[in-house]
Enzyme design. Structure first.
Site, PDB file in Angstrom:
ATOM      1  N   CYS A   1      54.788 -41.363  12.530  1.00 51.74           N
ATOM      2  CA  CYS A   1      55.535 -40.311  13.228  1.00 51.74           C
ATOM      3  C   CYS A   1      56.398 -40.888  14.357  1.00 51.74           C
ATOM      4  O   CYS A   1      57.234 -41.744  14.121  1.00 51.74           O
ATOM      5  CB  CYS A   1      54.562 -39.233  13.707  1.00 51.74           C
ATOM      6  SG  CYS A   1      55.306 -37.590  13.857  1.00 51.74           S
TER       7      CYS A   1
ATOM      8  N   LYS B   1      47.777 -45.530  15.472  1.00 45.53           N
ATOM      9  CA  LYS B   1      48.981 -45.124  16.202  1.00 45.53           C
ATOM     10  C   LYS B   1      48.903 -45.638  17.635  1.00 45.53           C
ATOM     11  O   LYS B   1      47.934 -45.371  18.354  1.00 45.53           O
ATOM     12  CB  LYS B   1      49.082 -43.595  16.175  1.00 45.53           C
ATOM     13  CG  LYS B   1      50.408 -43.020  16.634  1.00 45.53           C
ATOM     14  CD  LYS B   1      50.421 -41.518  16.376  1.00 45.53           C
ATOM     15  CE  LYS B   1      51.759 -40.885  16.679  1.00 45.53           C
ATOM     16  NZ  LYS B   1      51.780 -39.445  16.357  1.00 45.53           N
TER      17      LYS B   1
ATOM     18  N   GLU C   1      50.818 -38.198   7.590  1.00 43.60           N
ATOM     19  CA  GLU C   1      50.005 -38.362   8.798  1.00 43.60           C
ATOM     20  C   GLU C   1      48.858 -37.348   8.800  1.00 43.60           C
ATOM     21  O   GLU C   1      49.042 -36.170   8.475  1.00 43.60           O
ATOM     22  CB  GLU C   1      50.886 -38.130  10.024  1.00 43.60           C
ATOM     23  CG  GLU C   1      50.168 -38.199  11.359  1.00 43.60           C
ATOM     24  CD  GLU C   1      51.104 -37.960  12.536  1.00 43.60           C
ATOM     25  OE1 GLU C   1      50.698 -38.254  13.678  1.00 43.60           O
ATOM     26  OE2 GLU C   1      52.234 -37.471  12.321  1.00 43.60           O
TER      27      GLU C   1
END
Length: 316
Positions: free
Chosen positions: A178, A133, A46
Site C-alpha cells: 500500500c 510493512k 493487503e
C-alpha cells in the site's frame, strides 16, 4: 518472448474476518488462476488473511482509550495469524498442489503485536520469506507495529518458461504494501536489489492509484502487480463500522478494487478492474525489464552515486 512467465493479481476480500472461509476462497481463486489462465504466480491483496478493518476507529482518542476499542482489538487480534503456523502450512499446500508461487497480504500476530505483512510461498520450498510493512499509514498505527530492515526480501525464483517449457526463467520478486509505495528510498532499495516483479498488496482503491503504479513500473523498469481488495458491507461482520451507520446496506462498497498489472515501460497490461471478484492475468516477458534499462536504470547508469547515496539498515 521465451523469457516469459504468466502471472495474475487477485481482486477479492477477506470473508467476514472468518479464517476458514477466507482460506477456502484463496484456494478456489488460486486453482482458477492456474486452471483457467495457466498462472505461475499470483498476488493477493493487503490483509487478505486477517482482514482490513476499514472505517474502524478502535475507539482511539488522543490521550485516551476505552473498553469498547480494546474489545474490538481482541476480535481483530484473534483473526490474525502467526508466521509460520497451520495457516501458512495450508497456503503452502495449495501452492504445492497447483505449482503456483503465492504472494499474499496477511495480518501477522507476533506475541502481543500485529503486523501488516506480505508472505512469499514457493510451490517447492513452502514459506520462503515475509515482509512487514515498514510504516503503517495514519490510524493503522493504532493496531499495527512497524516492520524493520530485516524483512525487506527480494526473492530469487526460477520458473518454467510459459512459452518454451524446456527453458528456465530466472526472476526476482519483491513486495511493497500500500502506501509504502510512496517511500522513495524503499523503492530505491528494492531497485538496487534488482527487483523485476514488484508486487503490491494494497487496499488503496482511489483512481489516482493507477498513476502511482504506472510511475513505479516506469521508474523501476519492473513489472508492477497491484492486487487490491474489493469489499462491500456484507463482507464484514454485521456490527462492523461503516461510512454511514444510518444507511447500512449489504451492497455499499467499502473498498473499491482497482487491481492492475503494468509493464516496465508503464503500459497497463491488465485492468484496472472494479469487479467484486476478478483475476487479471498477463504474460511477463522478463526481457522487457532489460529493454527498459537501456535508457533508464535509476540505480545504475541513470544515477549519481557521487552526489546521492542510499544507506539501508537491514538488521532486526
Amino acid at each position: 518472448m521465451a523469457n516469459t512467465i504468466r502471472a495474475s493479481v487477485i481482486q477479492s476480500c477477506t470473508a467476514r474476518f472468518n479464517l476458514s472461509e477466507t482460506l477456502d476462497k484463496f484456494e478456489k481463486l488460486t486453482r482458477l488462476a492456474k486452471e483457467r489462465d495457466k498462472s505461475q504466480l499470483v498476488v493477493f491483496p493487503e490483509g487478505f488473511i486477517g482482514g482490513y478493518p476499514k472505517w474502524s476507529t478502535f475507539s482511539c482518542f488522543v490521550g485516551e482509550r476505552i473498553s469498547e476499542g480494546r474489545d474490538e482489538f481482541v476480535k481483530y487480534y484473534n483473526a490474525a495469524v502467526e508466521i509460520p503456523s497451520p495457516t501458512t502450512d495450508r497456503i503452502a499446500e495449495v501452492s504445492k498442489a497447483t505449482g503456483v508461487f503465492v504472494v499474499m497480504g496477511v495480518i501477522e500476530r507476533d506475541v502481543g503485536t500485529l503486523y501488516c505483512t506480505a508472505i512469499f510461498v514457493d510451490p517447492v520450498e513452502g514459506l520462503v520469506a515475509k515482509h512487514r510493512k515498514l510504516l503503517p499509514t495514519a490510524c493503522e498505527r493504532f493496531i499495527w507495529g512497524q516492520g524493520d530492515g530485516s524483512t525487506l526480501p527480494v526473492v530469487a525464483k526460477k520458473f518454467q518458461s510459459s512459452v518454451e517449457p524446456m527453458r528456465t526463467v530466472e526472476t526476482k520478486i519483491s513486495a511493497t504494501i500500500c502506501w509504502e509505495n510512496f517511500m522513495p528510498l524503499l523503492r530505491t532499495y528494492y531497485y538496487s536489489l534488482g527487483t523485476q516483479i514488484y508486487c503490491v498488496p494494497t487496499v488503496d482503491s482511489r483512481e489516482t492509484w493507477e498513476s502511482s503504479m504506472r510511475h513505479i513500473a516506469f521508474e523501476g523498469r519492473c513489472f508492477v502487480l497491484s492486487a487490491c481488495q474489493f469489499a462491500t458491507e456484507k463482507d464484514y461482520p454485521p456490527d462492523h463500522p461503516v461510512a454511514d451507520a444510518s444507511n447500512r446496506n449489504p451492497d455499499n462498497v467499502m473498498i473499491n478494487g482497482g487491481s492492475l498489472i503494468v509493464s516496465p515501460l508503464g503500459k497497463v497490461l491488465a485492468g484496472p478492474t472494479r469487479k467484486p471478484e476478478d483475476i487479471l492475468t498477463a504474460d511477463l516477458d522478463l526481457d522487457d525489464v532489460v529493454r527498459g534499462k537501456f535508457d533508464l536504470d535509476t540505480v545504475g547508469h541513470y544515477s549519481r552515486p557521487d552526489v546521492f547515496q542510499l544507506k539501508a539498515n537491514i538488521s532486526p
